[in-house]
Scaffold this active site. Sequence first.
Site, short mmCIF file in Angstrom:
data_model
loop_
_atom_site.label_atom_id
_atom_site.label_comp_id
_atom_site.label_asym_id
_atom_site.label_seq_id
_atom_site.Cartn_x
_atom_site.Cartn_y
_atom_site.Cartn_z
N SER A 35 0.83 -1.21 0.00
CA SER A 35 0.00 0.00 0.00
C SER A 35 0.86 1.26 0.00
O SER A 35 0.53 2.25 -0.66
CB SER A 35 -0.95 0.00 1.21
OG SER A 35 -0.20 -0.04 2.41
N GLU A 36 1.99 1.22 0.73
CA GLU A 36 2.91 2.37 0.74
C GLU A 36 3.53 2.56 -0.65
O GLU A 36 3.70 3.69 -1.12
CB GLU A 36 4.00 2.17 1.79
CG GLU A 36 3.49 2.30 3.22
CD GLU A 36 4.53 1.88 4.24
OE1 GLU A 36 4.64 2.56 5.27
OE2 GLU A 36 5.21 0.86 4.01
N ASP A 38 2.19 1.61 -3.50
CA ASP A 38 1.15 2.12 -4.39
C ASP A 38 0.93 3.62 -4.20
O ASP A 38 0.67 4.35 -5.16
CB ASP A 38 -0.17 1.37 -4.15
CG ASP A 38 -0.10 -0.08 -4.63
OD1 ASP A 38 0.79 -0.38 -5.46
OD2 ASP A 38 -0.91 -0.90 -4.16
N LEU A 84 21.51 -24.34 -25.80
CA LEU A 84 22.32 -25.24 -24.96
C LEU A 84 22.10 -26.68 -25.38
O LEU A 84 21.01 -27.06 -25.81
CB LEU A 84 21.93 -25.09 -23.49
CG LEU A 84 22.29 -23.77 -22.80
CD1 LEU A 84 21.75 -23.78 -21.37
CD2 LEU A 84 23.80 -23.57 -22.77
N LYS A 116 16.83 -23.66 -14.69
CA LYS A 116 16.54 -23.49 -16.12
C LYS A 116 15.11 -22.96 -16.23
O LYS A 116 14.14 -23.71 -16.19
CB LYS A 116 16.69 -24.80 -16.89
CG LYS A 116 16.55 -24.57 -18.39
CD LYS A 116 16.75 -25.84 -19.17
CE LYS A 116 16.67 -25.53 -20.67
NZ LYS A 116 15.41 -24.85 -21.05
N GLU A 176 15.82 -14.27 -19.31
CA GLU A 176 14.54 -14.86 -19.67
C GLU A 176 13.40 -13.97 -19.19
O GLU A 176 13.41 -13.48 -18.06
CB GLU A 176 14.37 -16.24 -19.00
CG GLU A 176 15.37 -17.28 -19.43
CD GLU A 176 14.91 -18.12 -20.60
OE1 GLU A 176 13.69 -18.21 -20.83
OE2 GLU A 176 15.78 -18.68 -21.29
N CYS A 411 -10.94 -45.70 -47.34
CA CYS A 411 -10.32 -44.43 -46.96
C CYS A 411 -11.36 -43.51 -46.33
O CYS A 411 -12.45 -43.32 -46.90
CB CYS A 411 -9.71 -43.77 -48.19
SG CYS A 411 -9.10 -42.10 -47.90
N CYS A 435 -7.85 -38.94 -54.25
CA CYS A 435 -8.11 -38.68 -52.83
C CYS A 435 -7.74 -37.23 -52.51
O CYS A 435 -6.60 -36.81 -52.71
CB CYS A 435 -7.29 -39.64 -51.97
SG CYS A 435 -7.46 -39.35 -50.20
#
Length: 678
Positions: A35-36, A38, A84, A116, A176, A411, A435
């Site tokens: 809250s502080e 924010d 890697l 990872k 990442e 088929c 086909c």
Amino acid sequence: MAITSVIEQMRQLIQLIAKHNHAYYVMDQPTISDSEYDHLFHQLKALEEQYPEFVQADSPTTKVGGQALSKFESVTHVVPMLSLGNVFNQEDLFAFARRVEERLPNQKVQYEVELKLDGLAISLWYENGVLVRGVTRGDGETGEDITQNVKTIRNLPKVLHSEKYEIPRLLEVRGEVLMPKSGFEKLNADQEAKGEKTFANPRNAAAGSLRQLDPNIAAARPLAFYAYGIAQCEPNHGLTTMHDSLQWLTELGFQIAERQYLCNSIQEVQQRYEQIQQERPNLQVEIDGMVVKVDDLKQQQQLGFLSREPRWATAYKFPAQAALTTVEQIDWQVGRTGTLTPVARLNPVFVGGVTVSNVTLHNIGEIHRLDVRIGDTVSVYRTGDVIPKVEKVWPEFRPAEAEVVHLPESCPVCASPVVMPEGEALARCSGGLYCAAQRIEAIRHFVSRKAMDIEGLGDRWVESLLRLDLLKDVADIYHLHEHRETLLGIEKMGEKSVQNLIDAIEASKKTTLARFIYALGIRGVGETTARMLANTFQTLEALKAANVEALKKTPDVGDITAEWIADFFLAPHNIEVLDRLIAAGIHWDAPTAPTRQPLNGESWVLTGTLEQMTRDQATQMLQALGARVSGSVSSKTKCVVAGEKAGSKLEKAAKLGIPVMNETDFLSLMAGYGQTLS
């Protein structure tokens, strides 16, 4: 309020918020309550709304990025973002360590172990401490500029600060972008509440967020950035180890993964792997293993790189993840050559980071081996990006109404009889190009890059053209220019798109006999076999006239393939299509006098990771000398070319007494025959 006072107050709030961001995200030691925090954030935002002309470039509120882009620009990586190698068990891990330590004789090797992270790799560029560019990994050589989107990531520093270190003039940081589990769950709950599509896993959510052309969408997503390395630094940072590099990055304001371990032996690495595997469910982020790196940066330089990955690092992946689900239905799909493939439709199940609802069962023999039935409970396995598969059937859970699966007699697409020659594992539709399923796959194959290479004639075009009945077979491609007005009527197909397609079709008419043979999609005829047929028969007329006995004398053509080739050229419909293709103007250079082929008919095998050339380059040199490149070692193998990490093929060659050659010797041999790397 005086202008100088406004600017000063903004600067103080920006510095204060940056300080608390660092404490919360990087040090994991919040110094104020949410809250502080924010309150400070909204105080700054209110000032900026009142005095928009004084908004500072490094304000945390400006991390909502601005105007939407029309597309992402391509950027070439100065230092390639290599992938890697992987290990999956203790034996593989110890083999990795042996390779490392053999190249560093009489040196003590320590290993840095990191989580990872299952996210999206990106590169960040800072000039004099200011973020100037963010780029996706892409193919490792070229990525996309996503600077506006990465600037919206809350824990990612836009301006570097350090009381301890001098900020470098140029710094490229790799890391990442991902979505923590809690943020992912909240995002999906919000999406569901709004009636919008939810995400399958945090990685998809993160990747999808970064690829939004509107940065405001990325800004609304709970993304986080975790640094894992330094690609460039000017002036040099003077650090000597990977471990110290990560700590240095935290001093500059970056967050790193919540666990790092410095290990004195590979046995200790294995212990950490087992520990991390146990702790995995309690982590804030999704991981799919751990990364093992040689810690000493000088040793990393000594070890160097293979063509696509560093020798000094590997990813130690977790075992396959499995889940139980039920088989709802088994359908049969028809491929380009008429092959019928059974596909199990599953009750959707989340496994290995994705929702799996379809799994191939390969052929009727696999169905019998597993004894899988409609209604059965099955174990579905998946690791990393590996295709999910049914590993086990649980007959004890089989319901009374479970249905036994039979091979269809006709088929499912064209109702032609299904045939399965004795001794073969695959059943096929006998309908040929009658086909529709075979027709569309045959066209896709014909236009593909390694066949006729008709750029721009992708799936969307092909499907539209089939719907309009403009493509009944591949020869119709060369008459599309006669239907220009119809093409212009296809949705999203403007004048330029249509002209580009017509030009690409025209350009494809000049080809080679080998490419043309491959493009025909004859069963059993891949690129290598097509090249051998072209070299042997020299003309299409000679190939069409060849009988089975003549075909069998061609290198790489066995008894069964010879029959398939002969049958293809005996079918009246196929001859009609061939005649129309040639009449449309497809041509190739007349055969020249045979070149010297000292390796004619020999079978060679390439194994392991090649450092000095790609597999394609090695294959092309061998084929130019008349050799064929096989994927397996047998008593007929002439020689094996072995690169790094050569495994079972090398062992089999030793057992059979097949000669083995390293890359250097191979290139010397090729040079003696006039073959060099292009």
